[in-house]
Structure formats: structure tokens, C-alpha cells
Design an enzyme around this catalytic site. Structure first.
Site, PDB file in Angstrom:
ATOM      1  N   GLY A 157       0.858  -1.113  -0.106  1.00 19.49           N
ATOM      2  CA  GLY A 157      -0.040  -0.174  -0.015  1.00 19.49           C
ATOM      3  C   GLY A 157       0.691   1.231   0.101  1.00 19.49           C
ATOM      4  N   HIS A 158       1.868   1.304   0.699  1.00 20.69           N
ATOM      5  CA  HIS A 158       2.756   2.457   0.801  1.00 20.69           C
ATOM      6  C   HIS A 158       3.559   2.407  -0.357  1.00 20.69           C
ATOM      7  CE1 HIS A 158       2.709   1.227   5.407  1.00 20.69           C
ATOM      8  NE2 HIS A 158       2.546   2.698   5.296  1.00 20.69           N
ATOM      9  N   GLY A 174      -3.675   6.845   1.299  1.00 17.57           N
ATOM     10  CA  GLY A 174      -4.422   5.592   1.036  1.00 17.57           C
ATOM     11  C   GLY A 174      -5.895   5.894   1.199  1.00 17.57           C
ATOM     12  N   LYS A 197      -7.538   3.494   2.311  1.00 11.98           N
ATOM     13  CA  LYS A 197      -7.928   2.618   3.552  1.00 11.98           C
ATOM     14  C   LYS A 197      -8.436   3.435   4.713  1.00 11.98           C
ATOM     15  CE  LYS A 197      -5.175   0.518   5.973  1.00 11.98           C
ATOM     16  NZ  LYS A 197      -5.394   0.554   7.541  1.00 11.98           N
ATOM     17  N   MET A 246      -4.306  -4.064   2.913  1.00 13.79           N
ATOM     18  CA  MET A 246      -2.849  -4.179   3.744  1.00 13.79           C
ATOM     19  C   MET A 246      -2.689  -3.178   4.924  1.00 13.79           C
ATOM     20  SD  MET A 246      -0.469  -5.121   0.838  1.00 13.79           S
ATOM     21  CE  MET A 246      -0.478  -6.609  -0.334  1.00 13.79           C
ATOM     22  N   SER A 247      -2.025  -3.418   5.883  1.00 10.13           N
ATOM     23  CA  SER A 247      -1.794  -2.737   6.938  1.00 10.13           C
ATOM     24  C   SER A 247      -0.722  -2.968   7.676  1.00 10.13           C
ATOM     25  CB  SER A 247      -3.505  -2.556   7.909  1.00 10.13           C
ATOM     26  OG  SER A 247      -3.003  -1.964   8.943  1.00 10.13           O
TER      27      SER A 247
END
Ligand code: PAF
Length: 281
Positions: A36-37, A147, A149, A184-185
């Protein structure tokens, strides 16, 4: 790739980039990178001539009983990953650098921060907007990348930038997911194998929401019920919130219409996961 530890160093890097006629992109992060990053960094790389990634676990956005002390860190791995996607500079300040003795100014967006994550994490968004405003002042980016999220965070930051005439573009990018749909986290590593399996219920419930809307359901209560029932069926899942709100104002809805977000926060043991989906109805 340059590693800057102080405000003076990152300002100097940006000054030189500007002198060379470069546009500057900023990706604010708390580190422990995942795909994600990296997707944010790649997008910044495509649109800006100089890319800065900030890597700072901001104590101001954590509550006293939250996971600040155990937040995952791996500076060497993060630097290697950032270098690989072509980041030009990492800004990794100390707490003292960010919050020196006597620090007493906060930036707060009101209204939209007292719901969803703001309800269970009082002061969280004040911490986020304060640190992000500081990063914007230090780096003066043309574009900053976040993001989706953290949908509420992205909307709050967009509001801050508009309200305070910060003169940069906030770019929000789609949530990157594992193959089974889990968003994703950095916090996913806290999950034990059983919790990790059950955690896919967040994505499955959001998909059920989307399918129900596509079938014509417009009643927010019934849509919420579909998600709550599904999550309640997952072993060990504790619902913190499941909400359907308008975008961008985050107002509650009885009948969904226009742009809406279905957002949820669910705990597995001590691990709190969030996810959301935005739909145009
Ligand atoms: O999303 C995050 O990682 C953080 O909230 C941010 C934006 C880097 C501020 O600390």
C-alpha cells in the site's frame, strides 16, 4: 536516497529541488512499509520530479491505551524498499525534533472528526492533522499522497487543506489488498493465524454491501444489518463501528443516495482493523 533527520535538512533538500525546477511530492507514513505504501510512492514518482517520504510514528495521534509502544518498526527494511521504488529523500525525525519542549499548537478539523474513528479514538485526528500540517510546512509539497483505506483521514486532510488554503493537491489512491481481500496494513502482523483467517470478513462484508446496493437496496439500516450480521458470524470479531455515511461530509443517512462510504472498524483481540468502500449511488 538522502536520509534527513531534522527539519533544516529536509528544507534544504526541498530548496535544492525547487532551485532545479523540480516539483515535489510527499508521502507521509508511519513506516513498516507494505505494498500500500509502495503504491503511493510509485504514484508520487510518476507525477513529481522529487519524492519525499516521511517516516514518523506520531505519538500525538495515539491514545494512552493504544499501540504506540509496540507499533512495528524496521527502518533498514523501509529504507531499502523506498530506495527500490526511486524515493529521493526520507524524512525520519525524532520526537524531540517534531515536538520540542514548549510545543503547544494544534491543528483541528471539527465536525467530521467526532464520528467513526474519532469516536473511539478521541484526539486521534487532532494528532494527525497537526503532524501532517507540520510535514506540509516543512516539505511544501505540490502533491501529497494518501491511501483510501483511511477514508476518514483522507477526507479530514482534504478539508484541512481547503480550509487553511494550503495550496497543495491531496491525491488519494485505492486500498491495496491481499489476495483474499484483507486491506494491507502495518497492523496486520499483530494477527495470529486464526484471526488472520477471520479478518477477511471485513472485505467480505463490504462486498456484500456493494452487491446489495447493486441489487437495488437503498435502506441504510438494512444495508448496515447485512454487514453487521456477517461480521458477527466471524470468530473473535468485535465490532467497533459499521456506518454508512455521505461523502465528503460524513453525515448519517437513512436512505443512501449520491456518494456514500460504508466504513467499519473491527477488533480481533487487541488488534483494531479498519476498512471501507465508497460508492456512487
Ligand atoms: O496514515 C498514517 O500513516 C498516518 O496517520 C500519517 C498520515 C502518516 C500521519 O502520521
Amino acid at each position: 536516497m538522502l536520509i534527513c533527520r531534522t527539519g533544516a535538512e529536509i528544507r534544504d533538500f526541498v530548496r535544492q529541488a525547487r532551485a532545479a525546477g523540480k516539483t515535489v511530492g510527499l508521502v507521509p507514513t508511519m513506516g513498516y512499509f507494505h505494498e500500500g505504501h509502495l503504491s503511493l510512492m510509485r504514484e508520487a514518482r510518476k507525477s513529481c520530479a522529487a519524492v519525499v517520504v516521511s517516516l514518523y510514528v506520531n505519538p500525538m495521534q495515539f491514545g494512552p491505551r493504544e499501540d504506540l509502544a509496540r507499533y512495528p518498526k524496521d527502518f533498514g527494511r523501509d529504507c531499502a524498499m523506498a530506495r527500490q521504488v526511486g524515493v529521493d529523500a526520507i524524512f525520519a525525525p525524532s520526537d524531540r525534533e517534531m515536538y520540542p519542549d514548549g510545543f503547544s499548537t494544534c491543528v483541528e478539523v471539527t465536525g467530521m472528526t467526532d464520528k467513526l474513528c474519532g469516536l473511539s479514538r478521541p484526539g486521534h485526528f487532532r494528532g494527525v492533522t497537526t503532524v501532517v500540517a507540520k510535514l506540509f510546512n516543512l516539505v511544501t509539497p505540490d502533491q501529497a499522497f494518501f491511501g483510501r483505506k483511511d477514508a476518514q483521514q483522507a477526507l479530514v486532510i482534504e478539508r484541512m487543506v481547503r480550509d487553511l488554503n494550503m495550496g497543495l493537491e491531496v491525491v488519494t489512491l485505492p486500498t491495496v489488498r491481499e489476495e483474499d481481500g484483507l486491506a494491507m496494513s502495518s497492523r496486520n502482523i499483530y494477527l495470529d493465524p486464526g484471526q488472520r483467517r477471520e479478518a477477511t470478513v471485513l472485505y467480505r462484508s463490504l462486498r456484500a454491501f456493494r452487491e446489495a446496493v447493486k441489487r437495488g437496496e437503498r435502506d441504510a439500516g438494512r444495508l448496515r444489518g447485512i454487514m453487521v450480521d456477517m461480521i458477527a458470524g466471524a470468530r473473535g470479531a468485535g465490532i467497533e463501528y459499521v456506518e454508512i455515511l455521505s461523502v465528503p461530509d460524513l453525515q448519517p443517512l437513512e436512505v443512501i443516495n449520491g456518494r456514500v462510504v460504508a466504513a467499519l472498524a473491527v477488533r480481533f483481540g487487541k488488534t483494531r482493523l479498519i476498512d471501507n468502500t465508497v460508492m456512487e449511488v
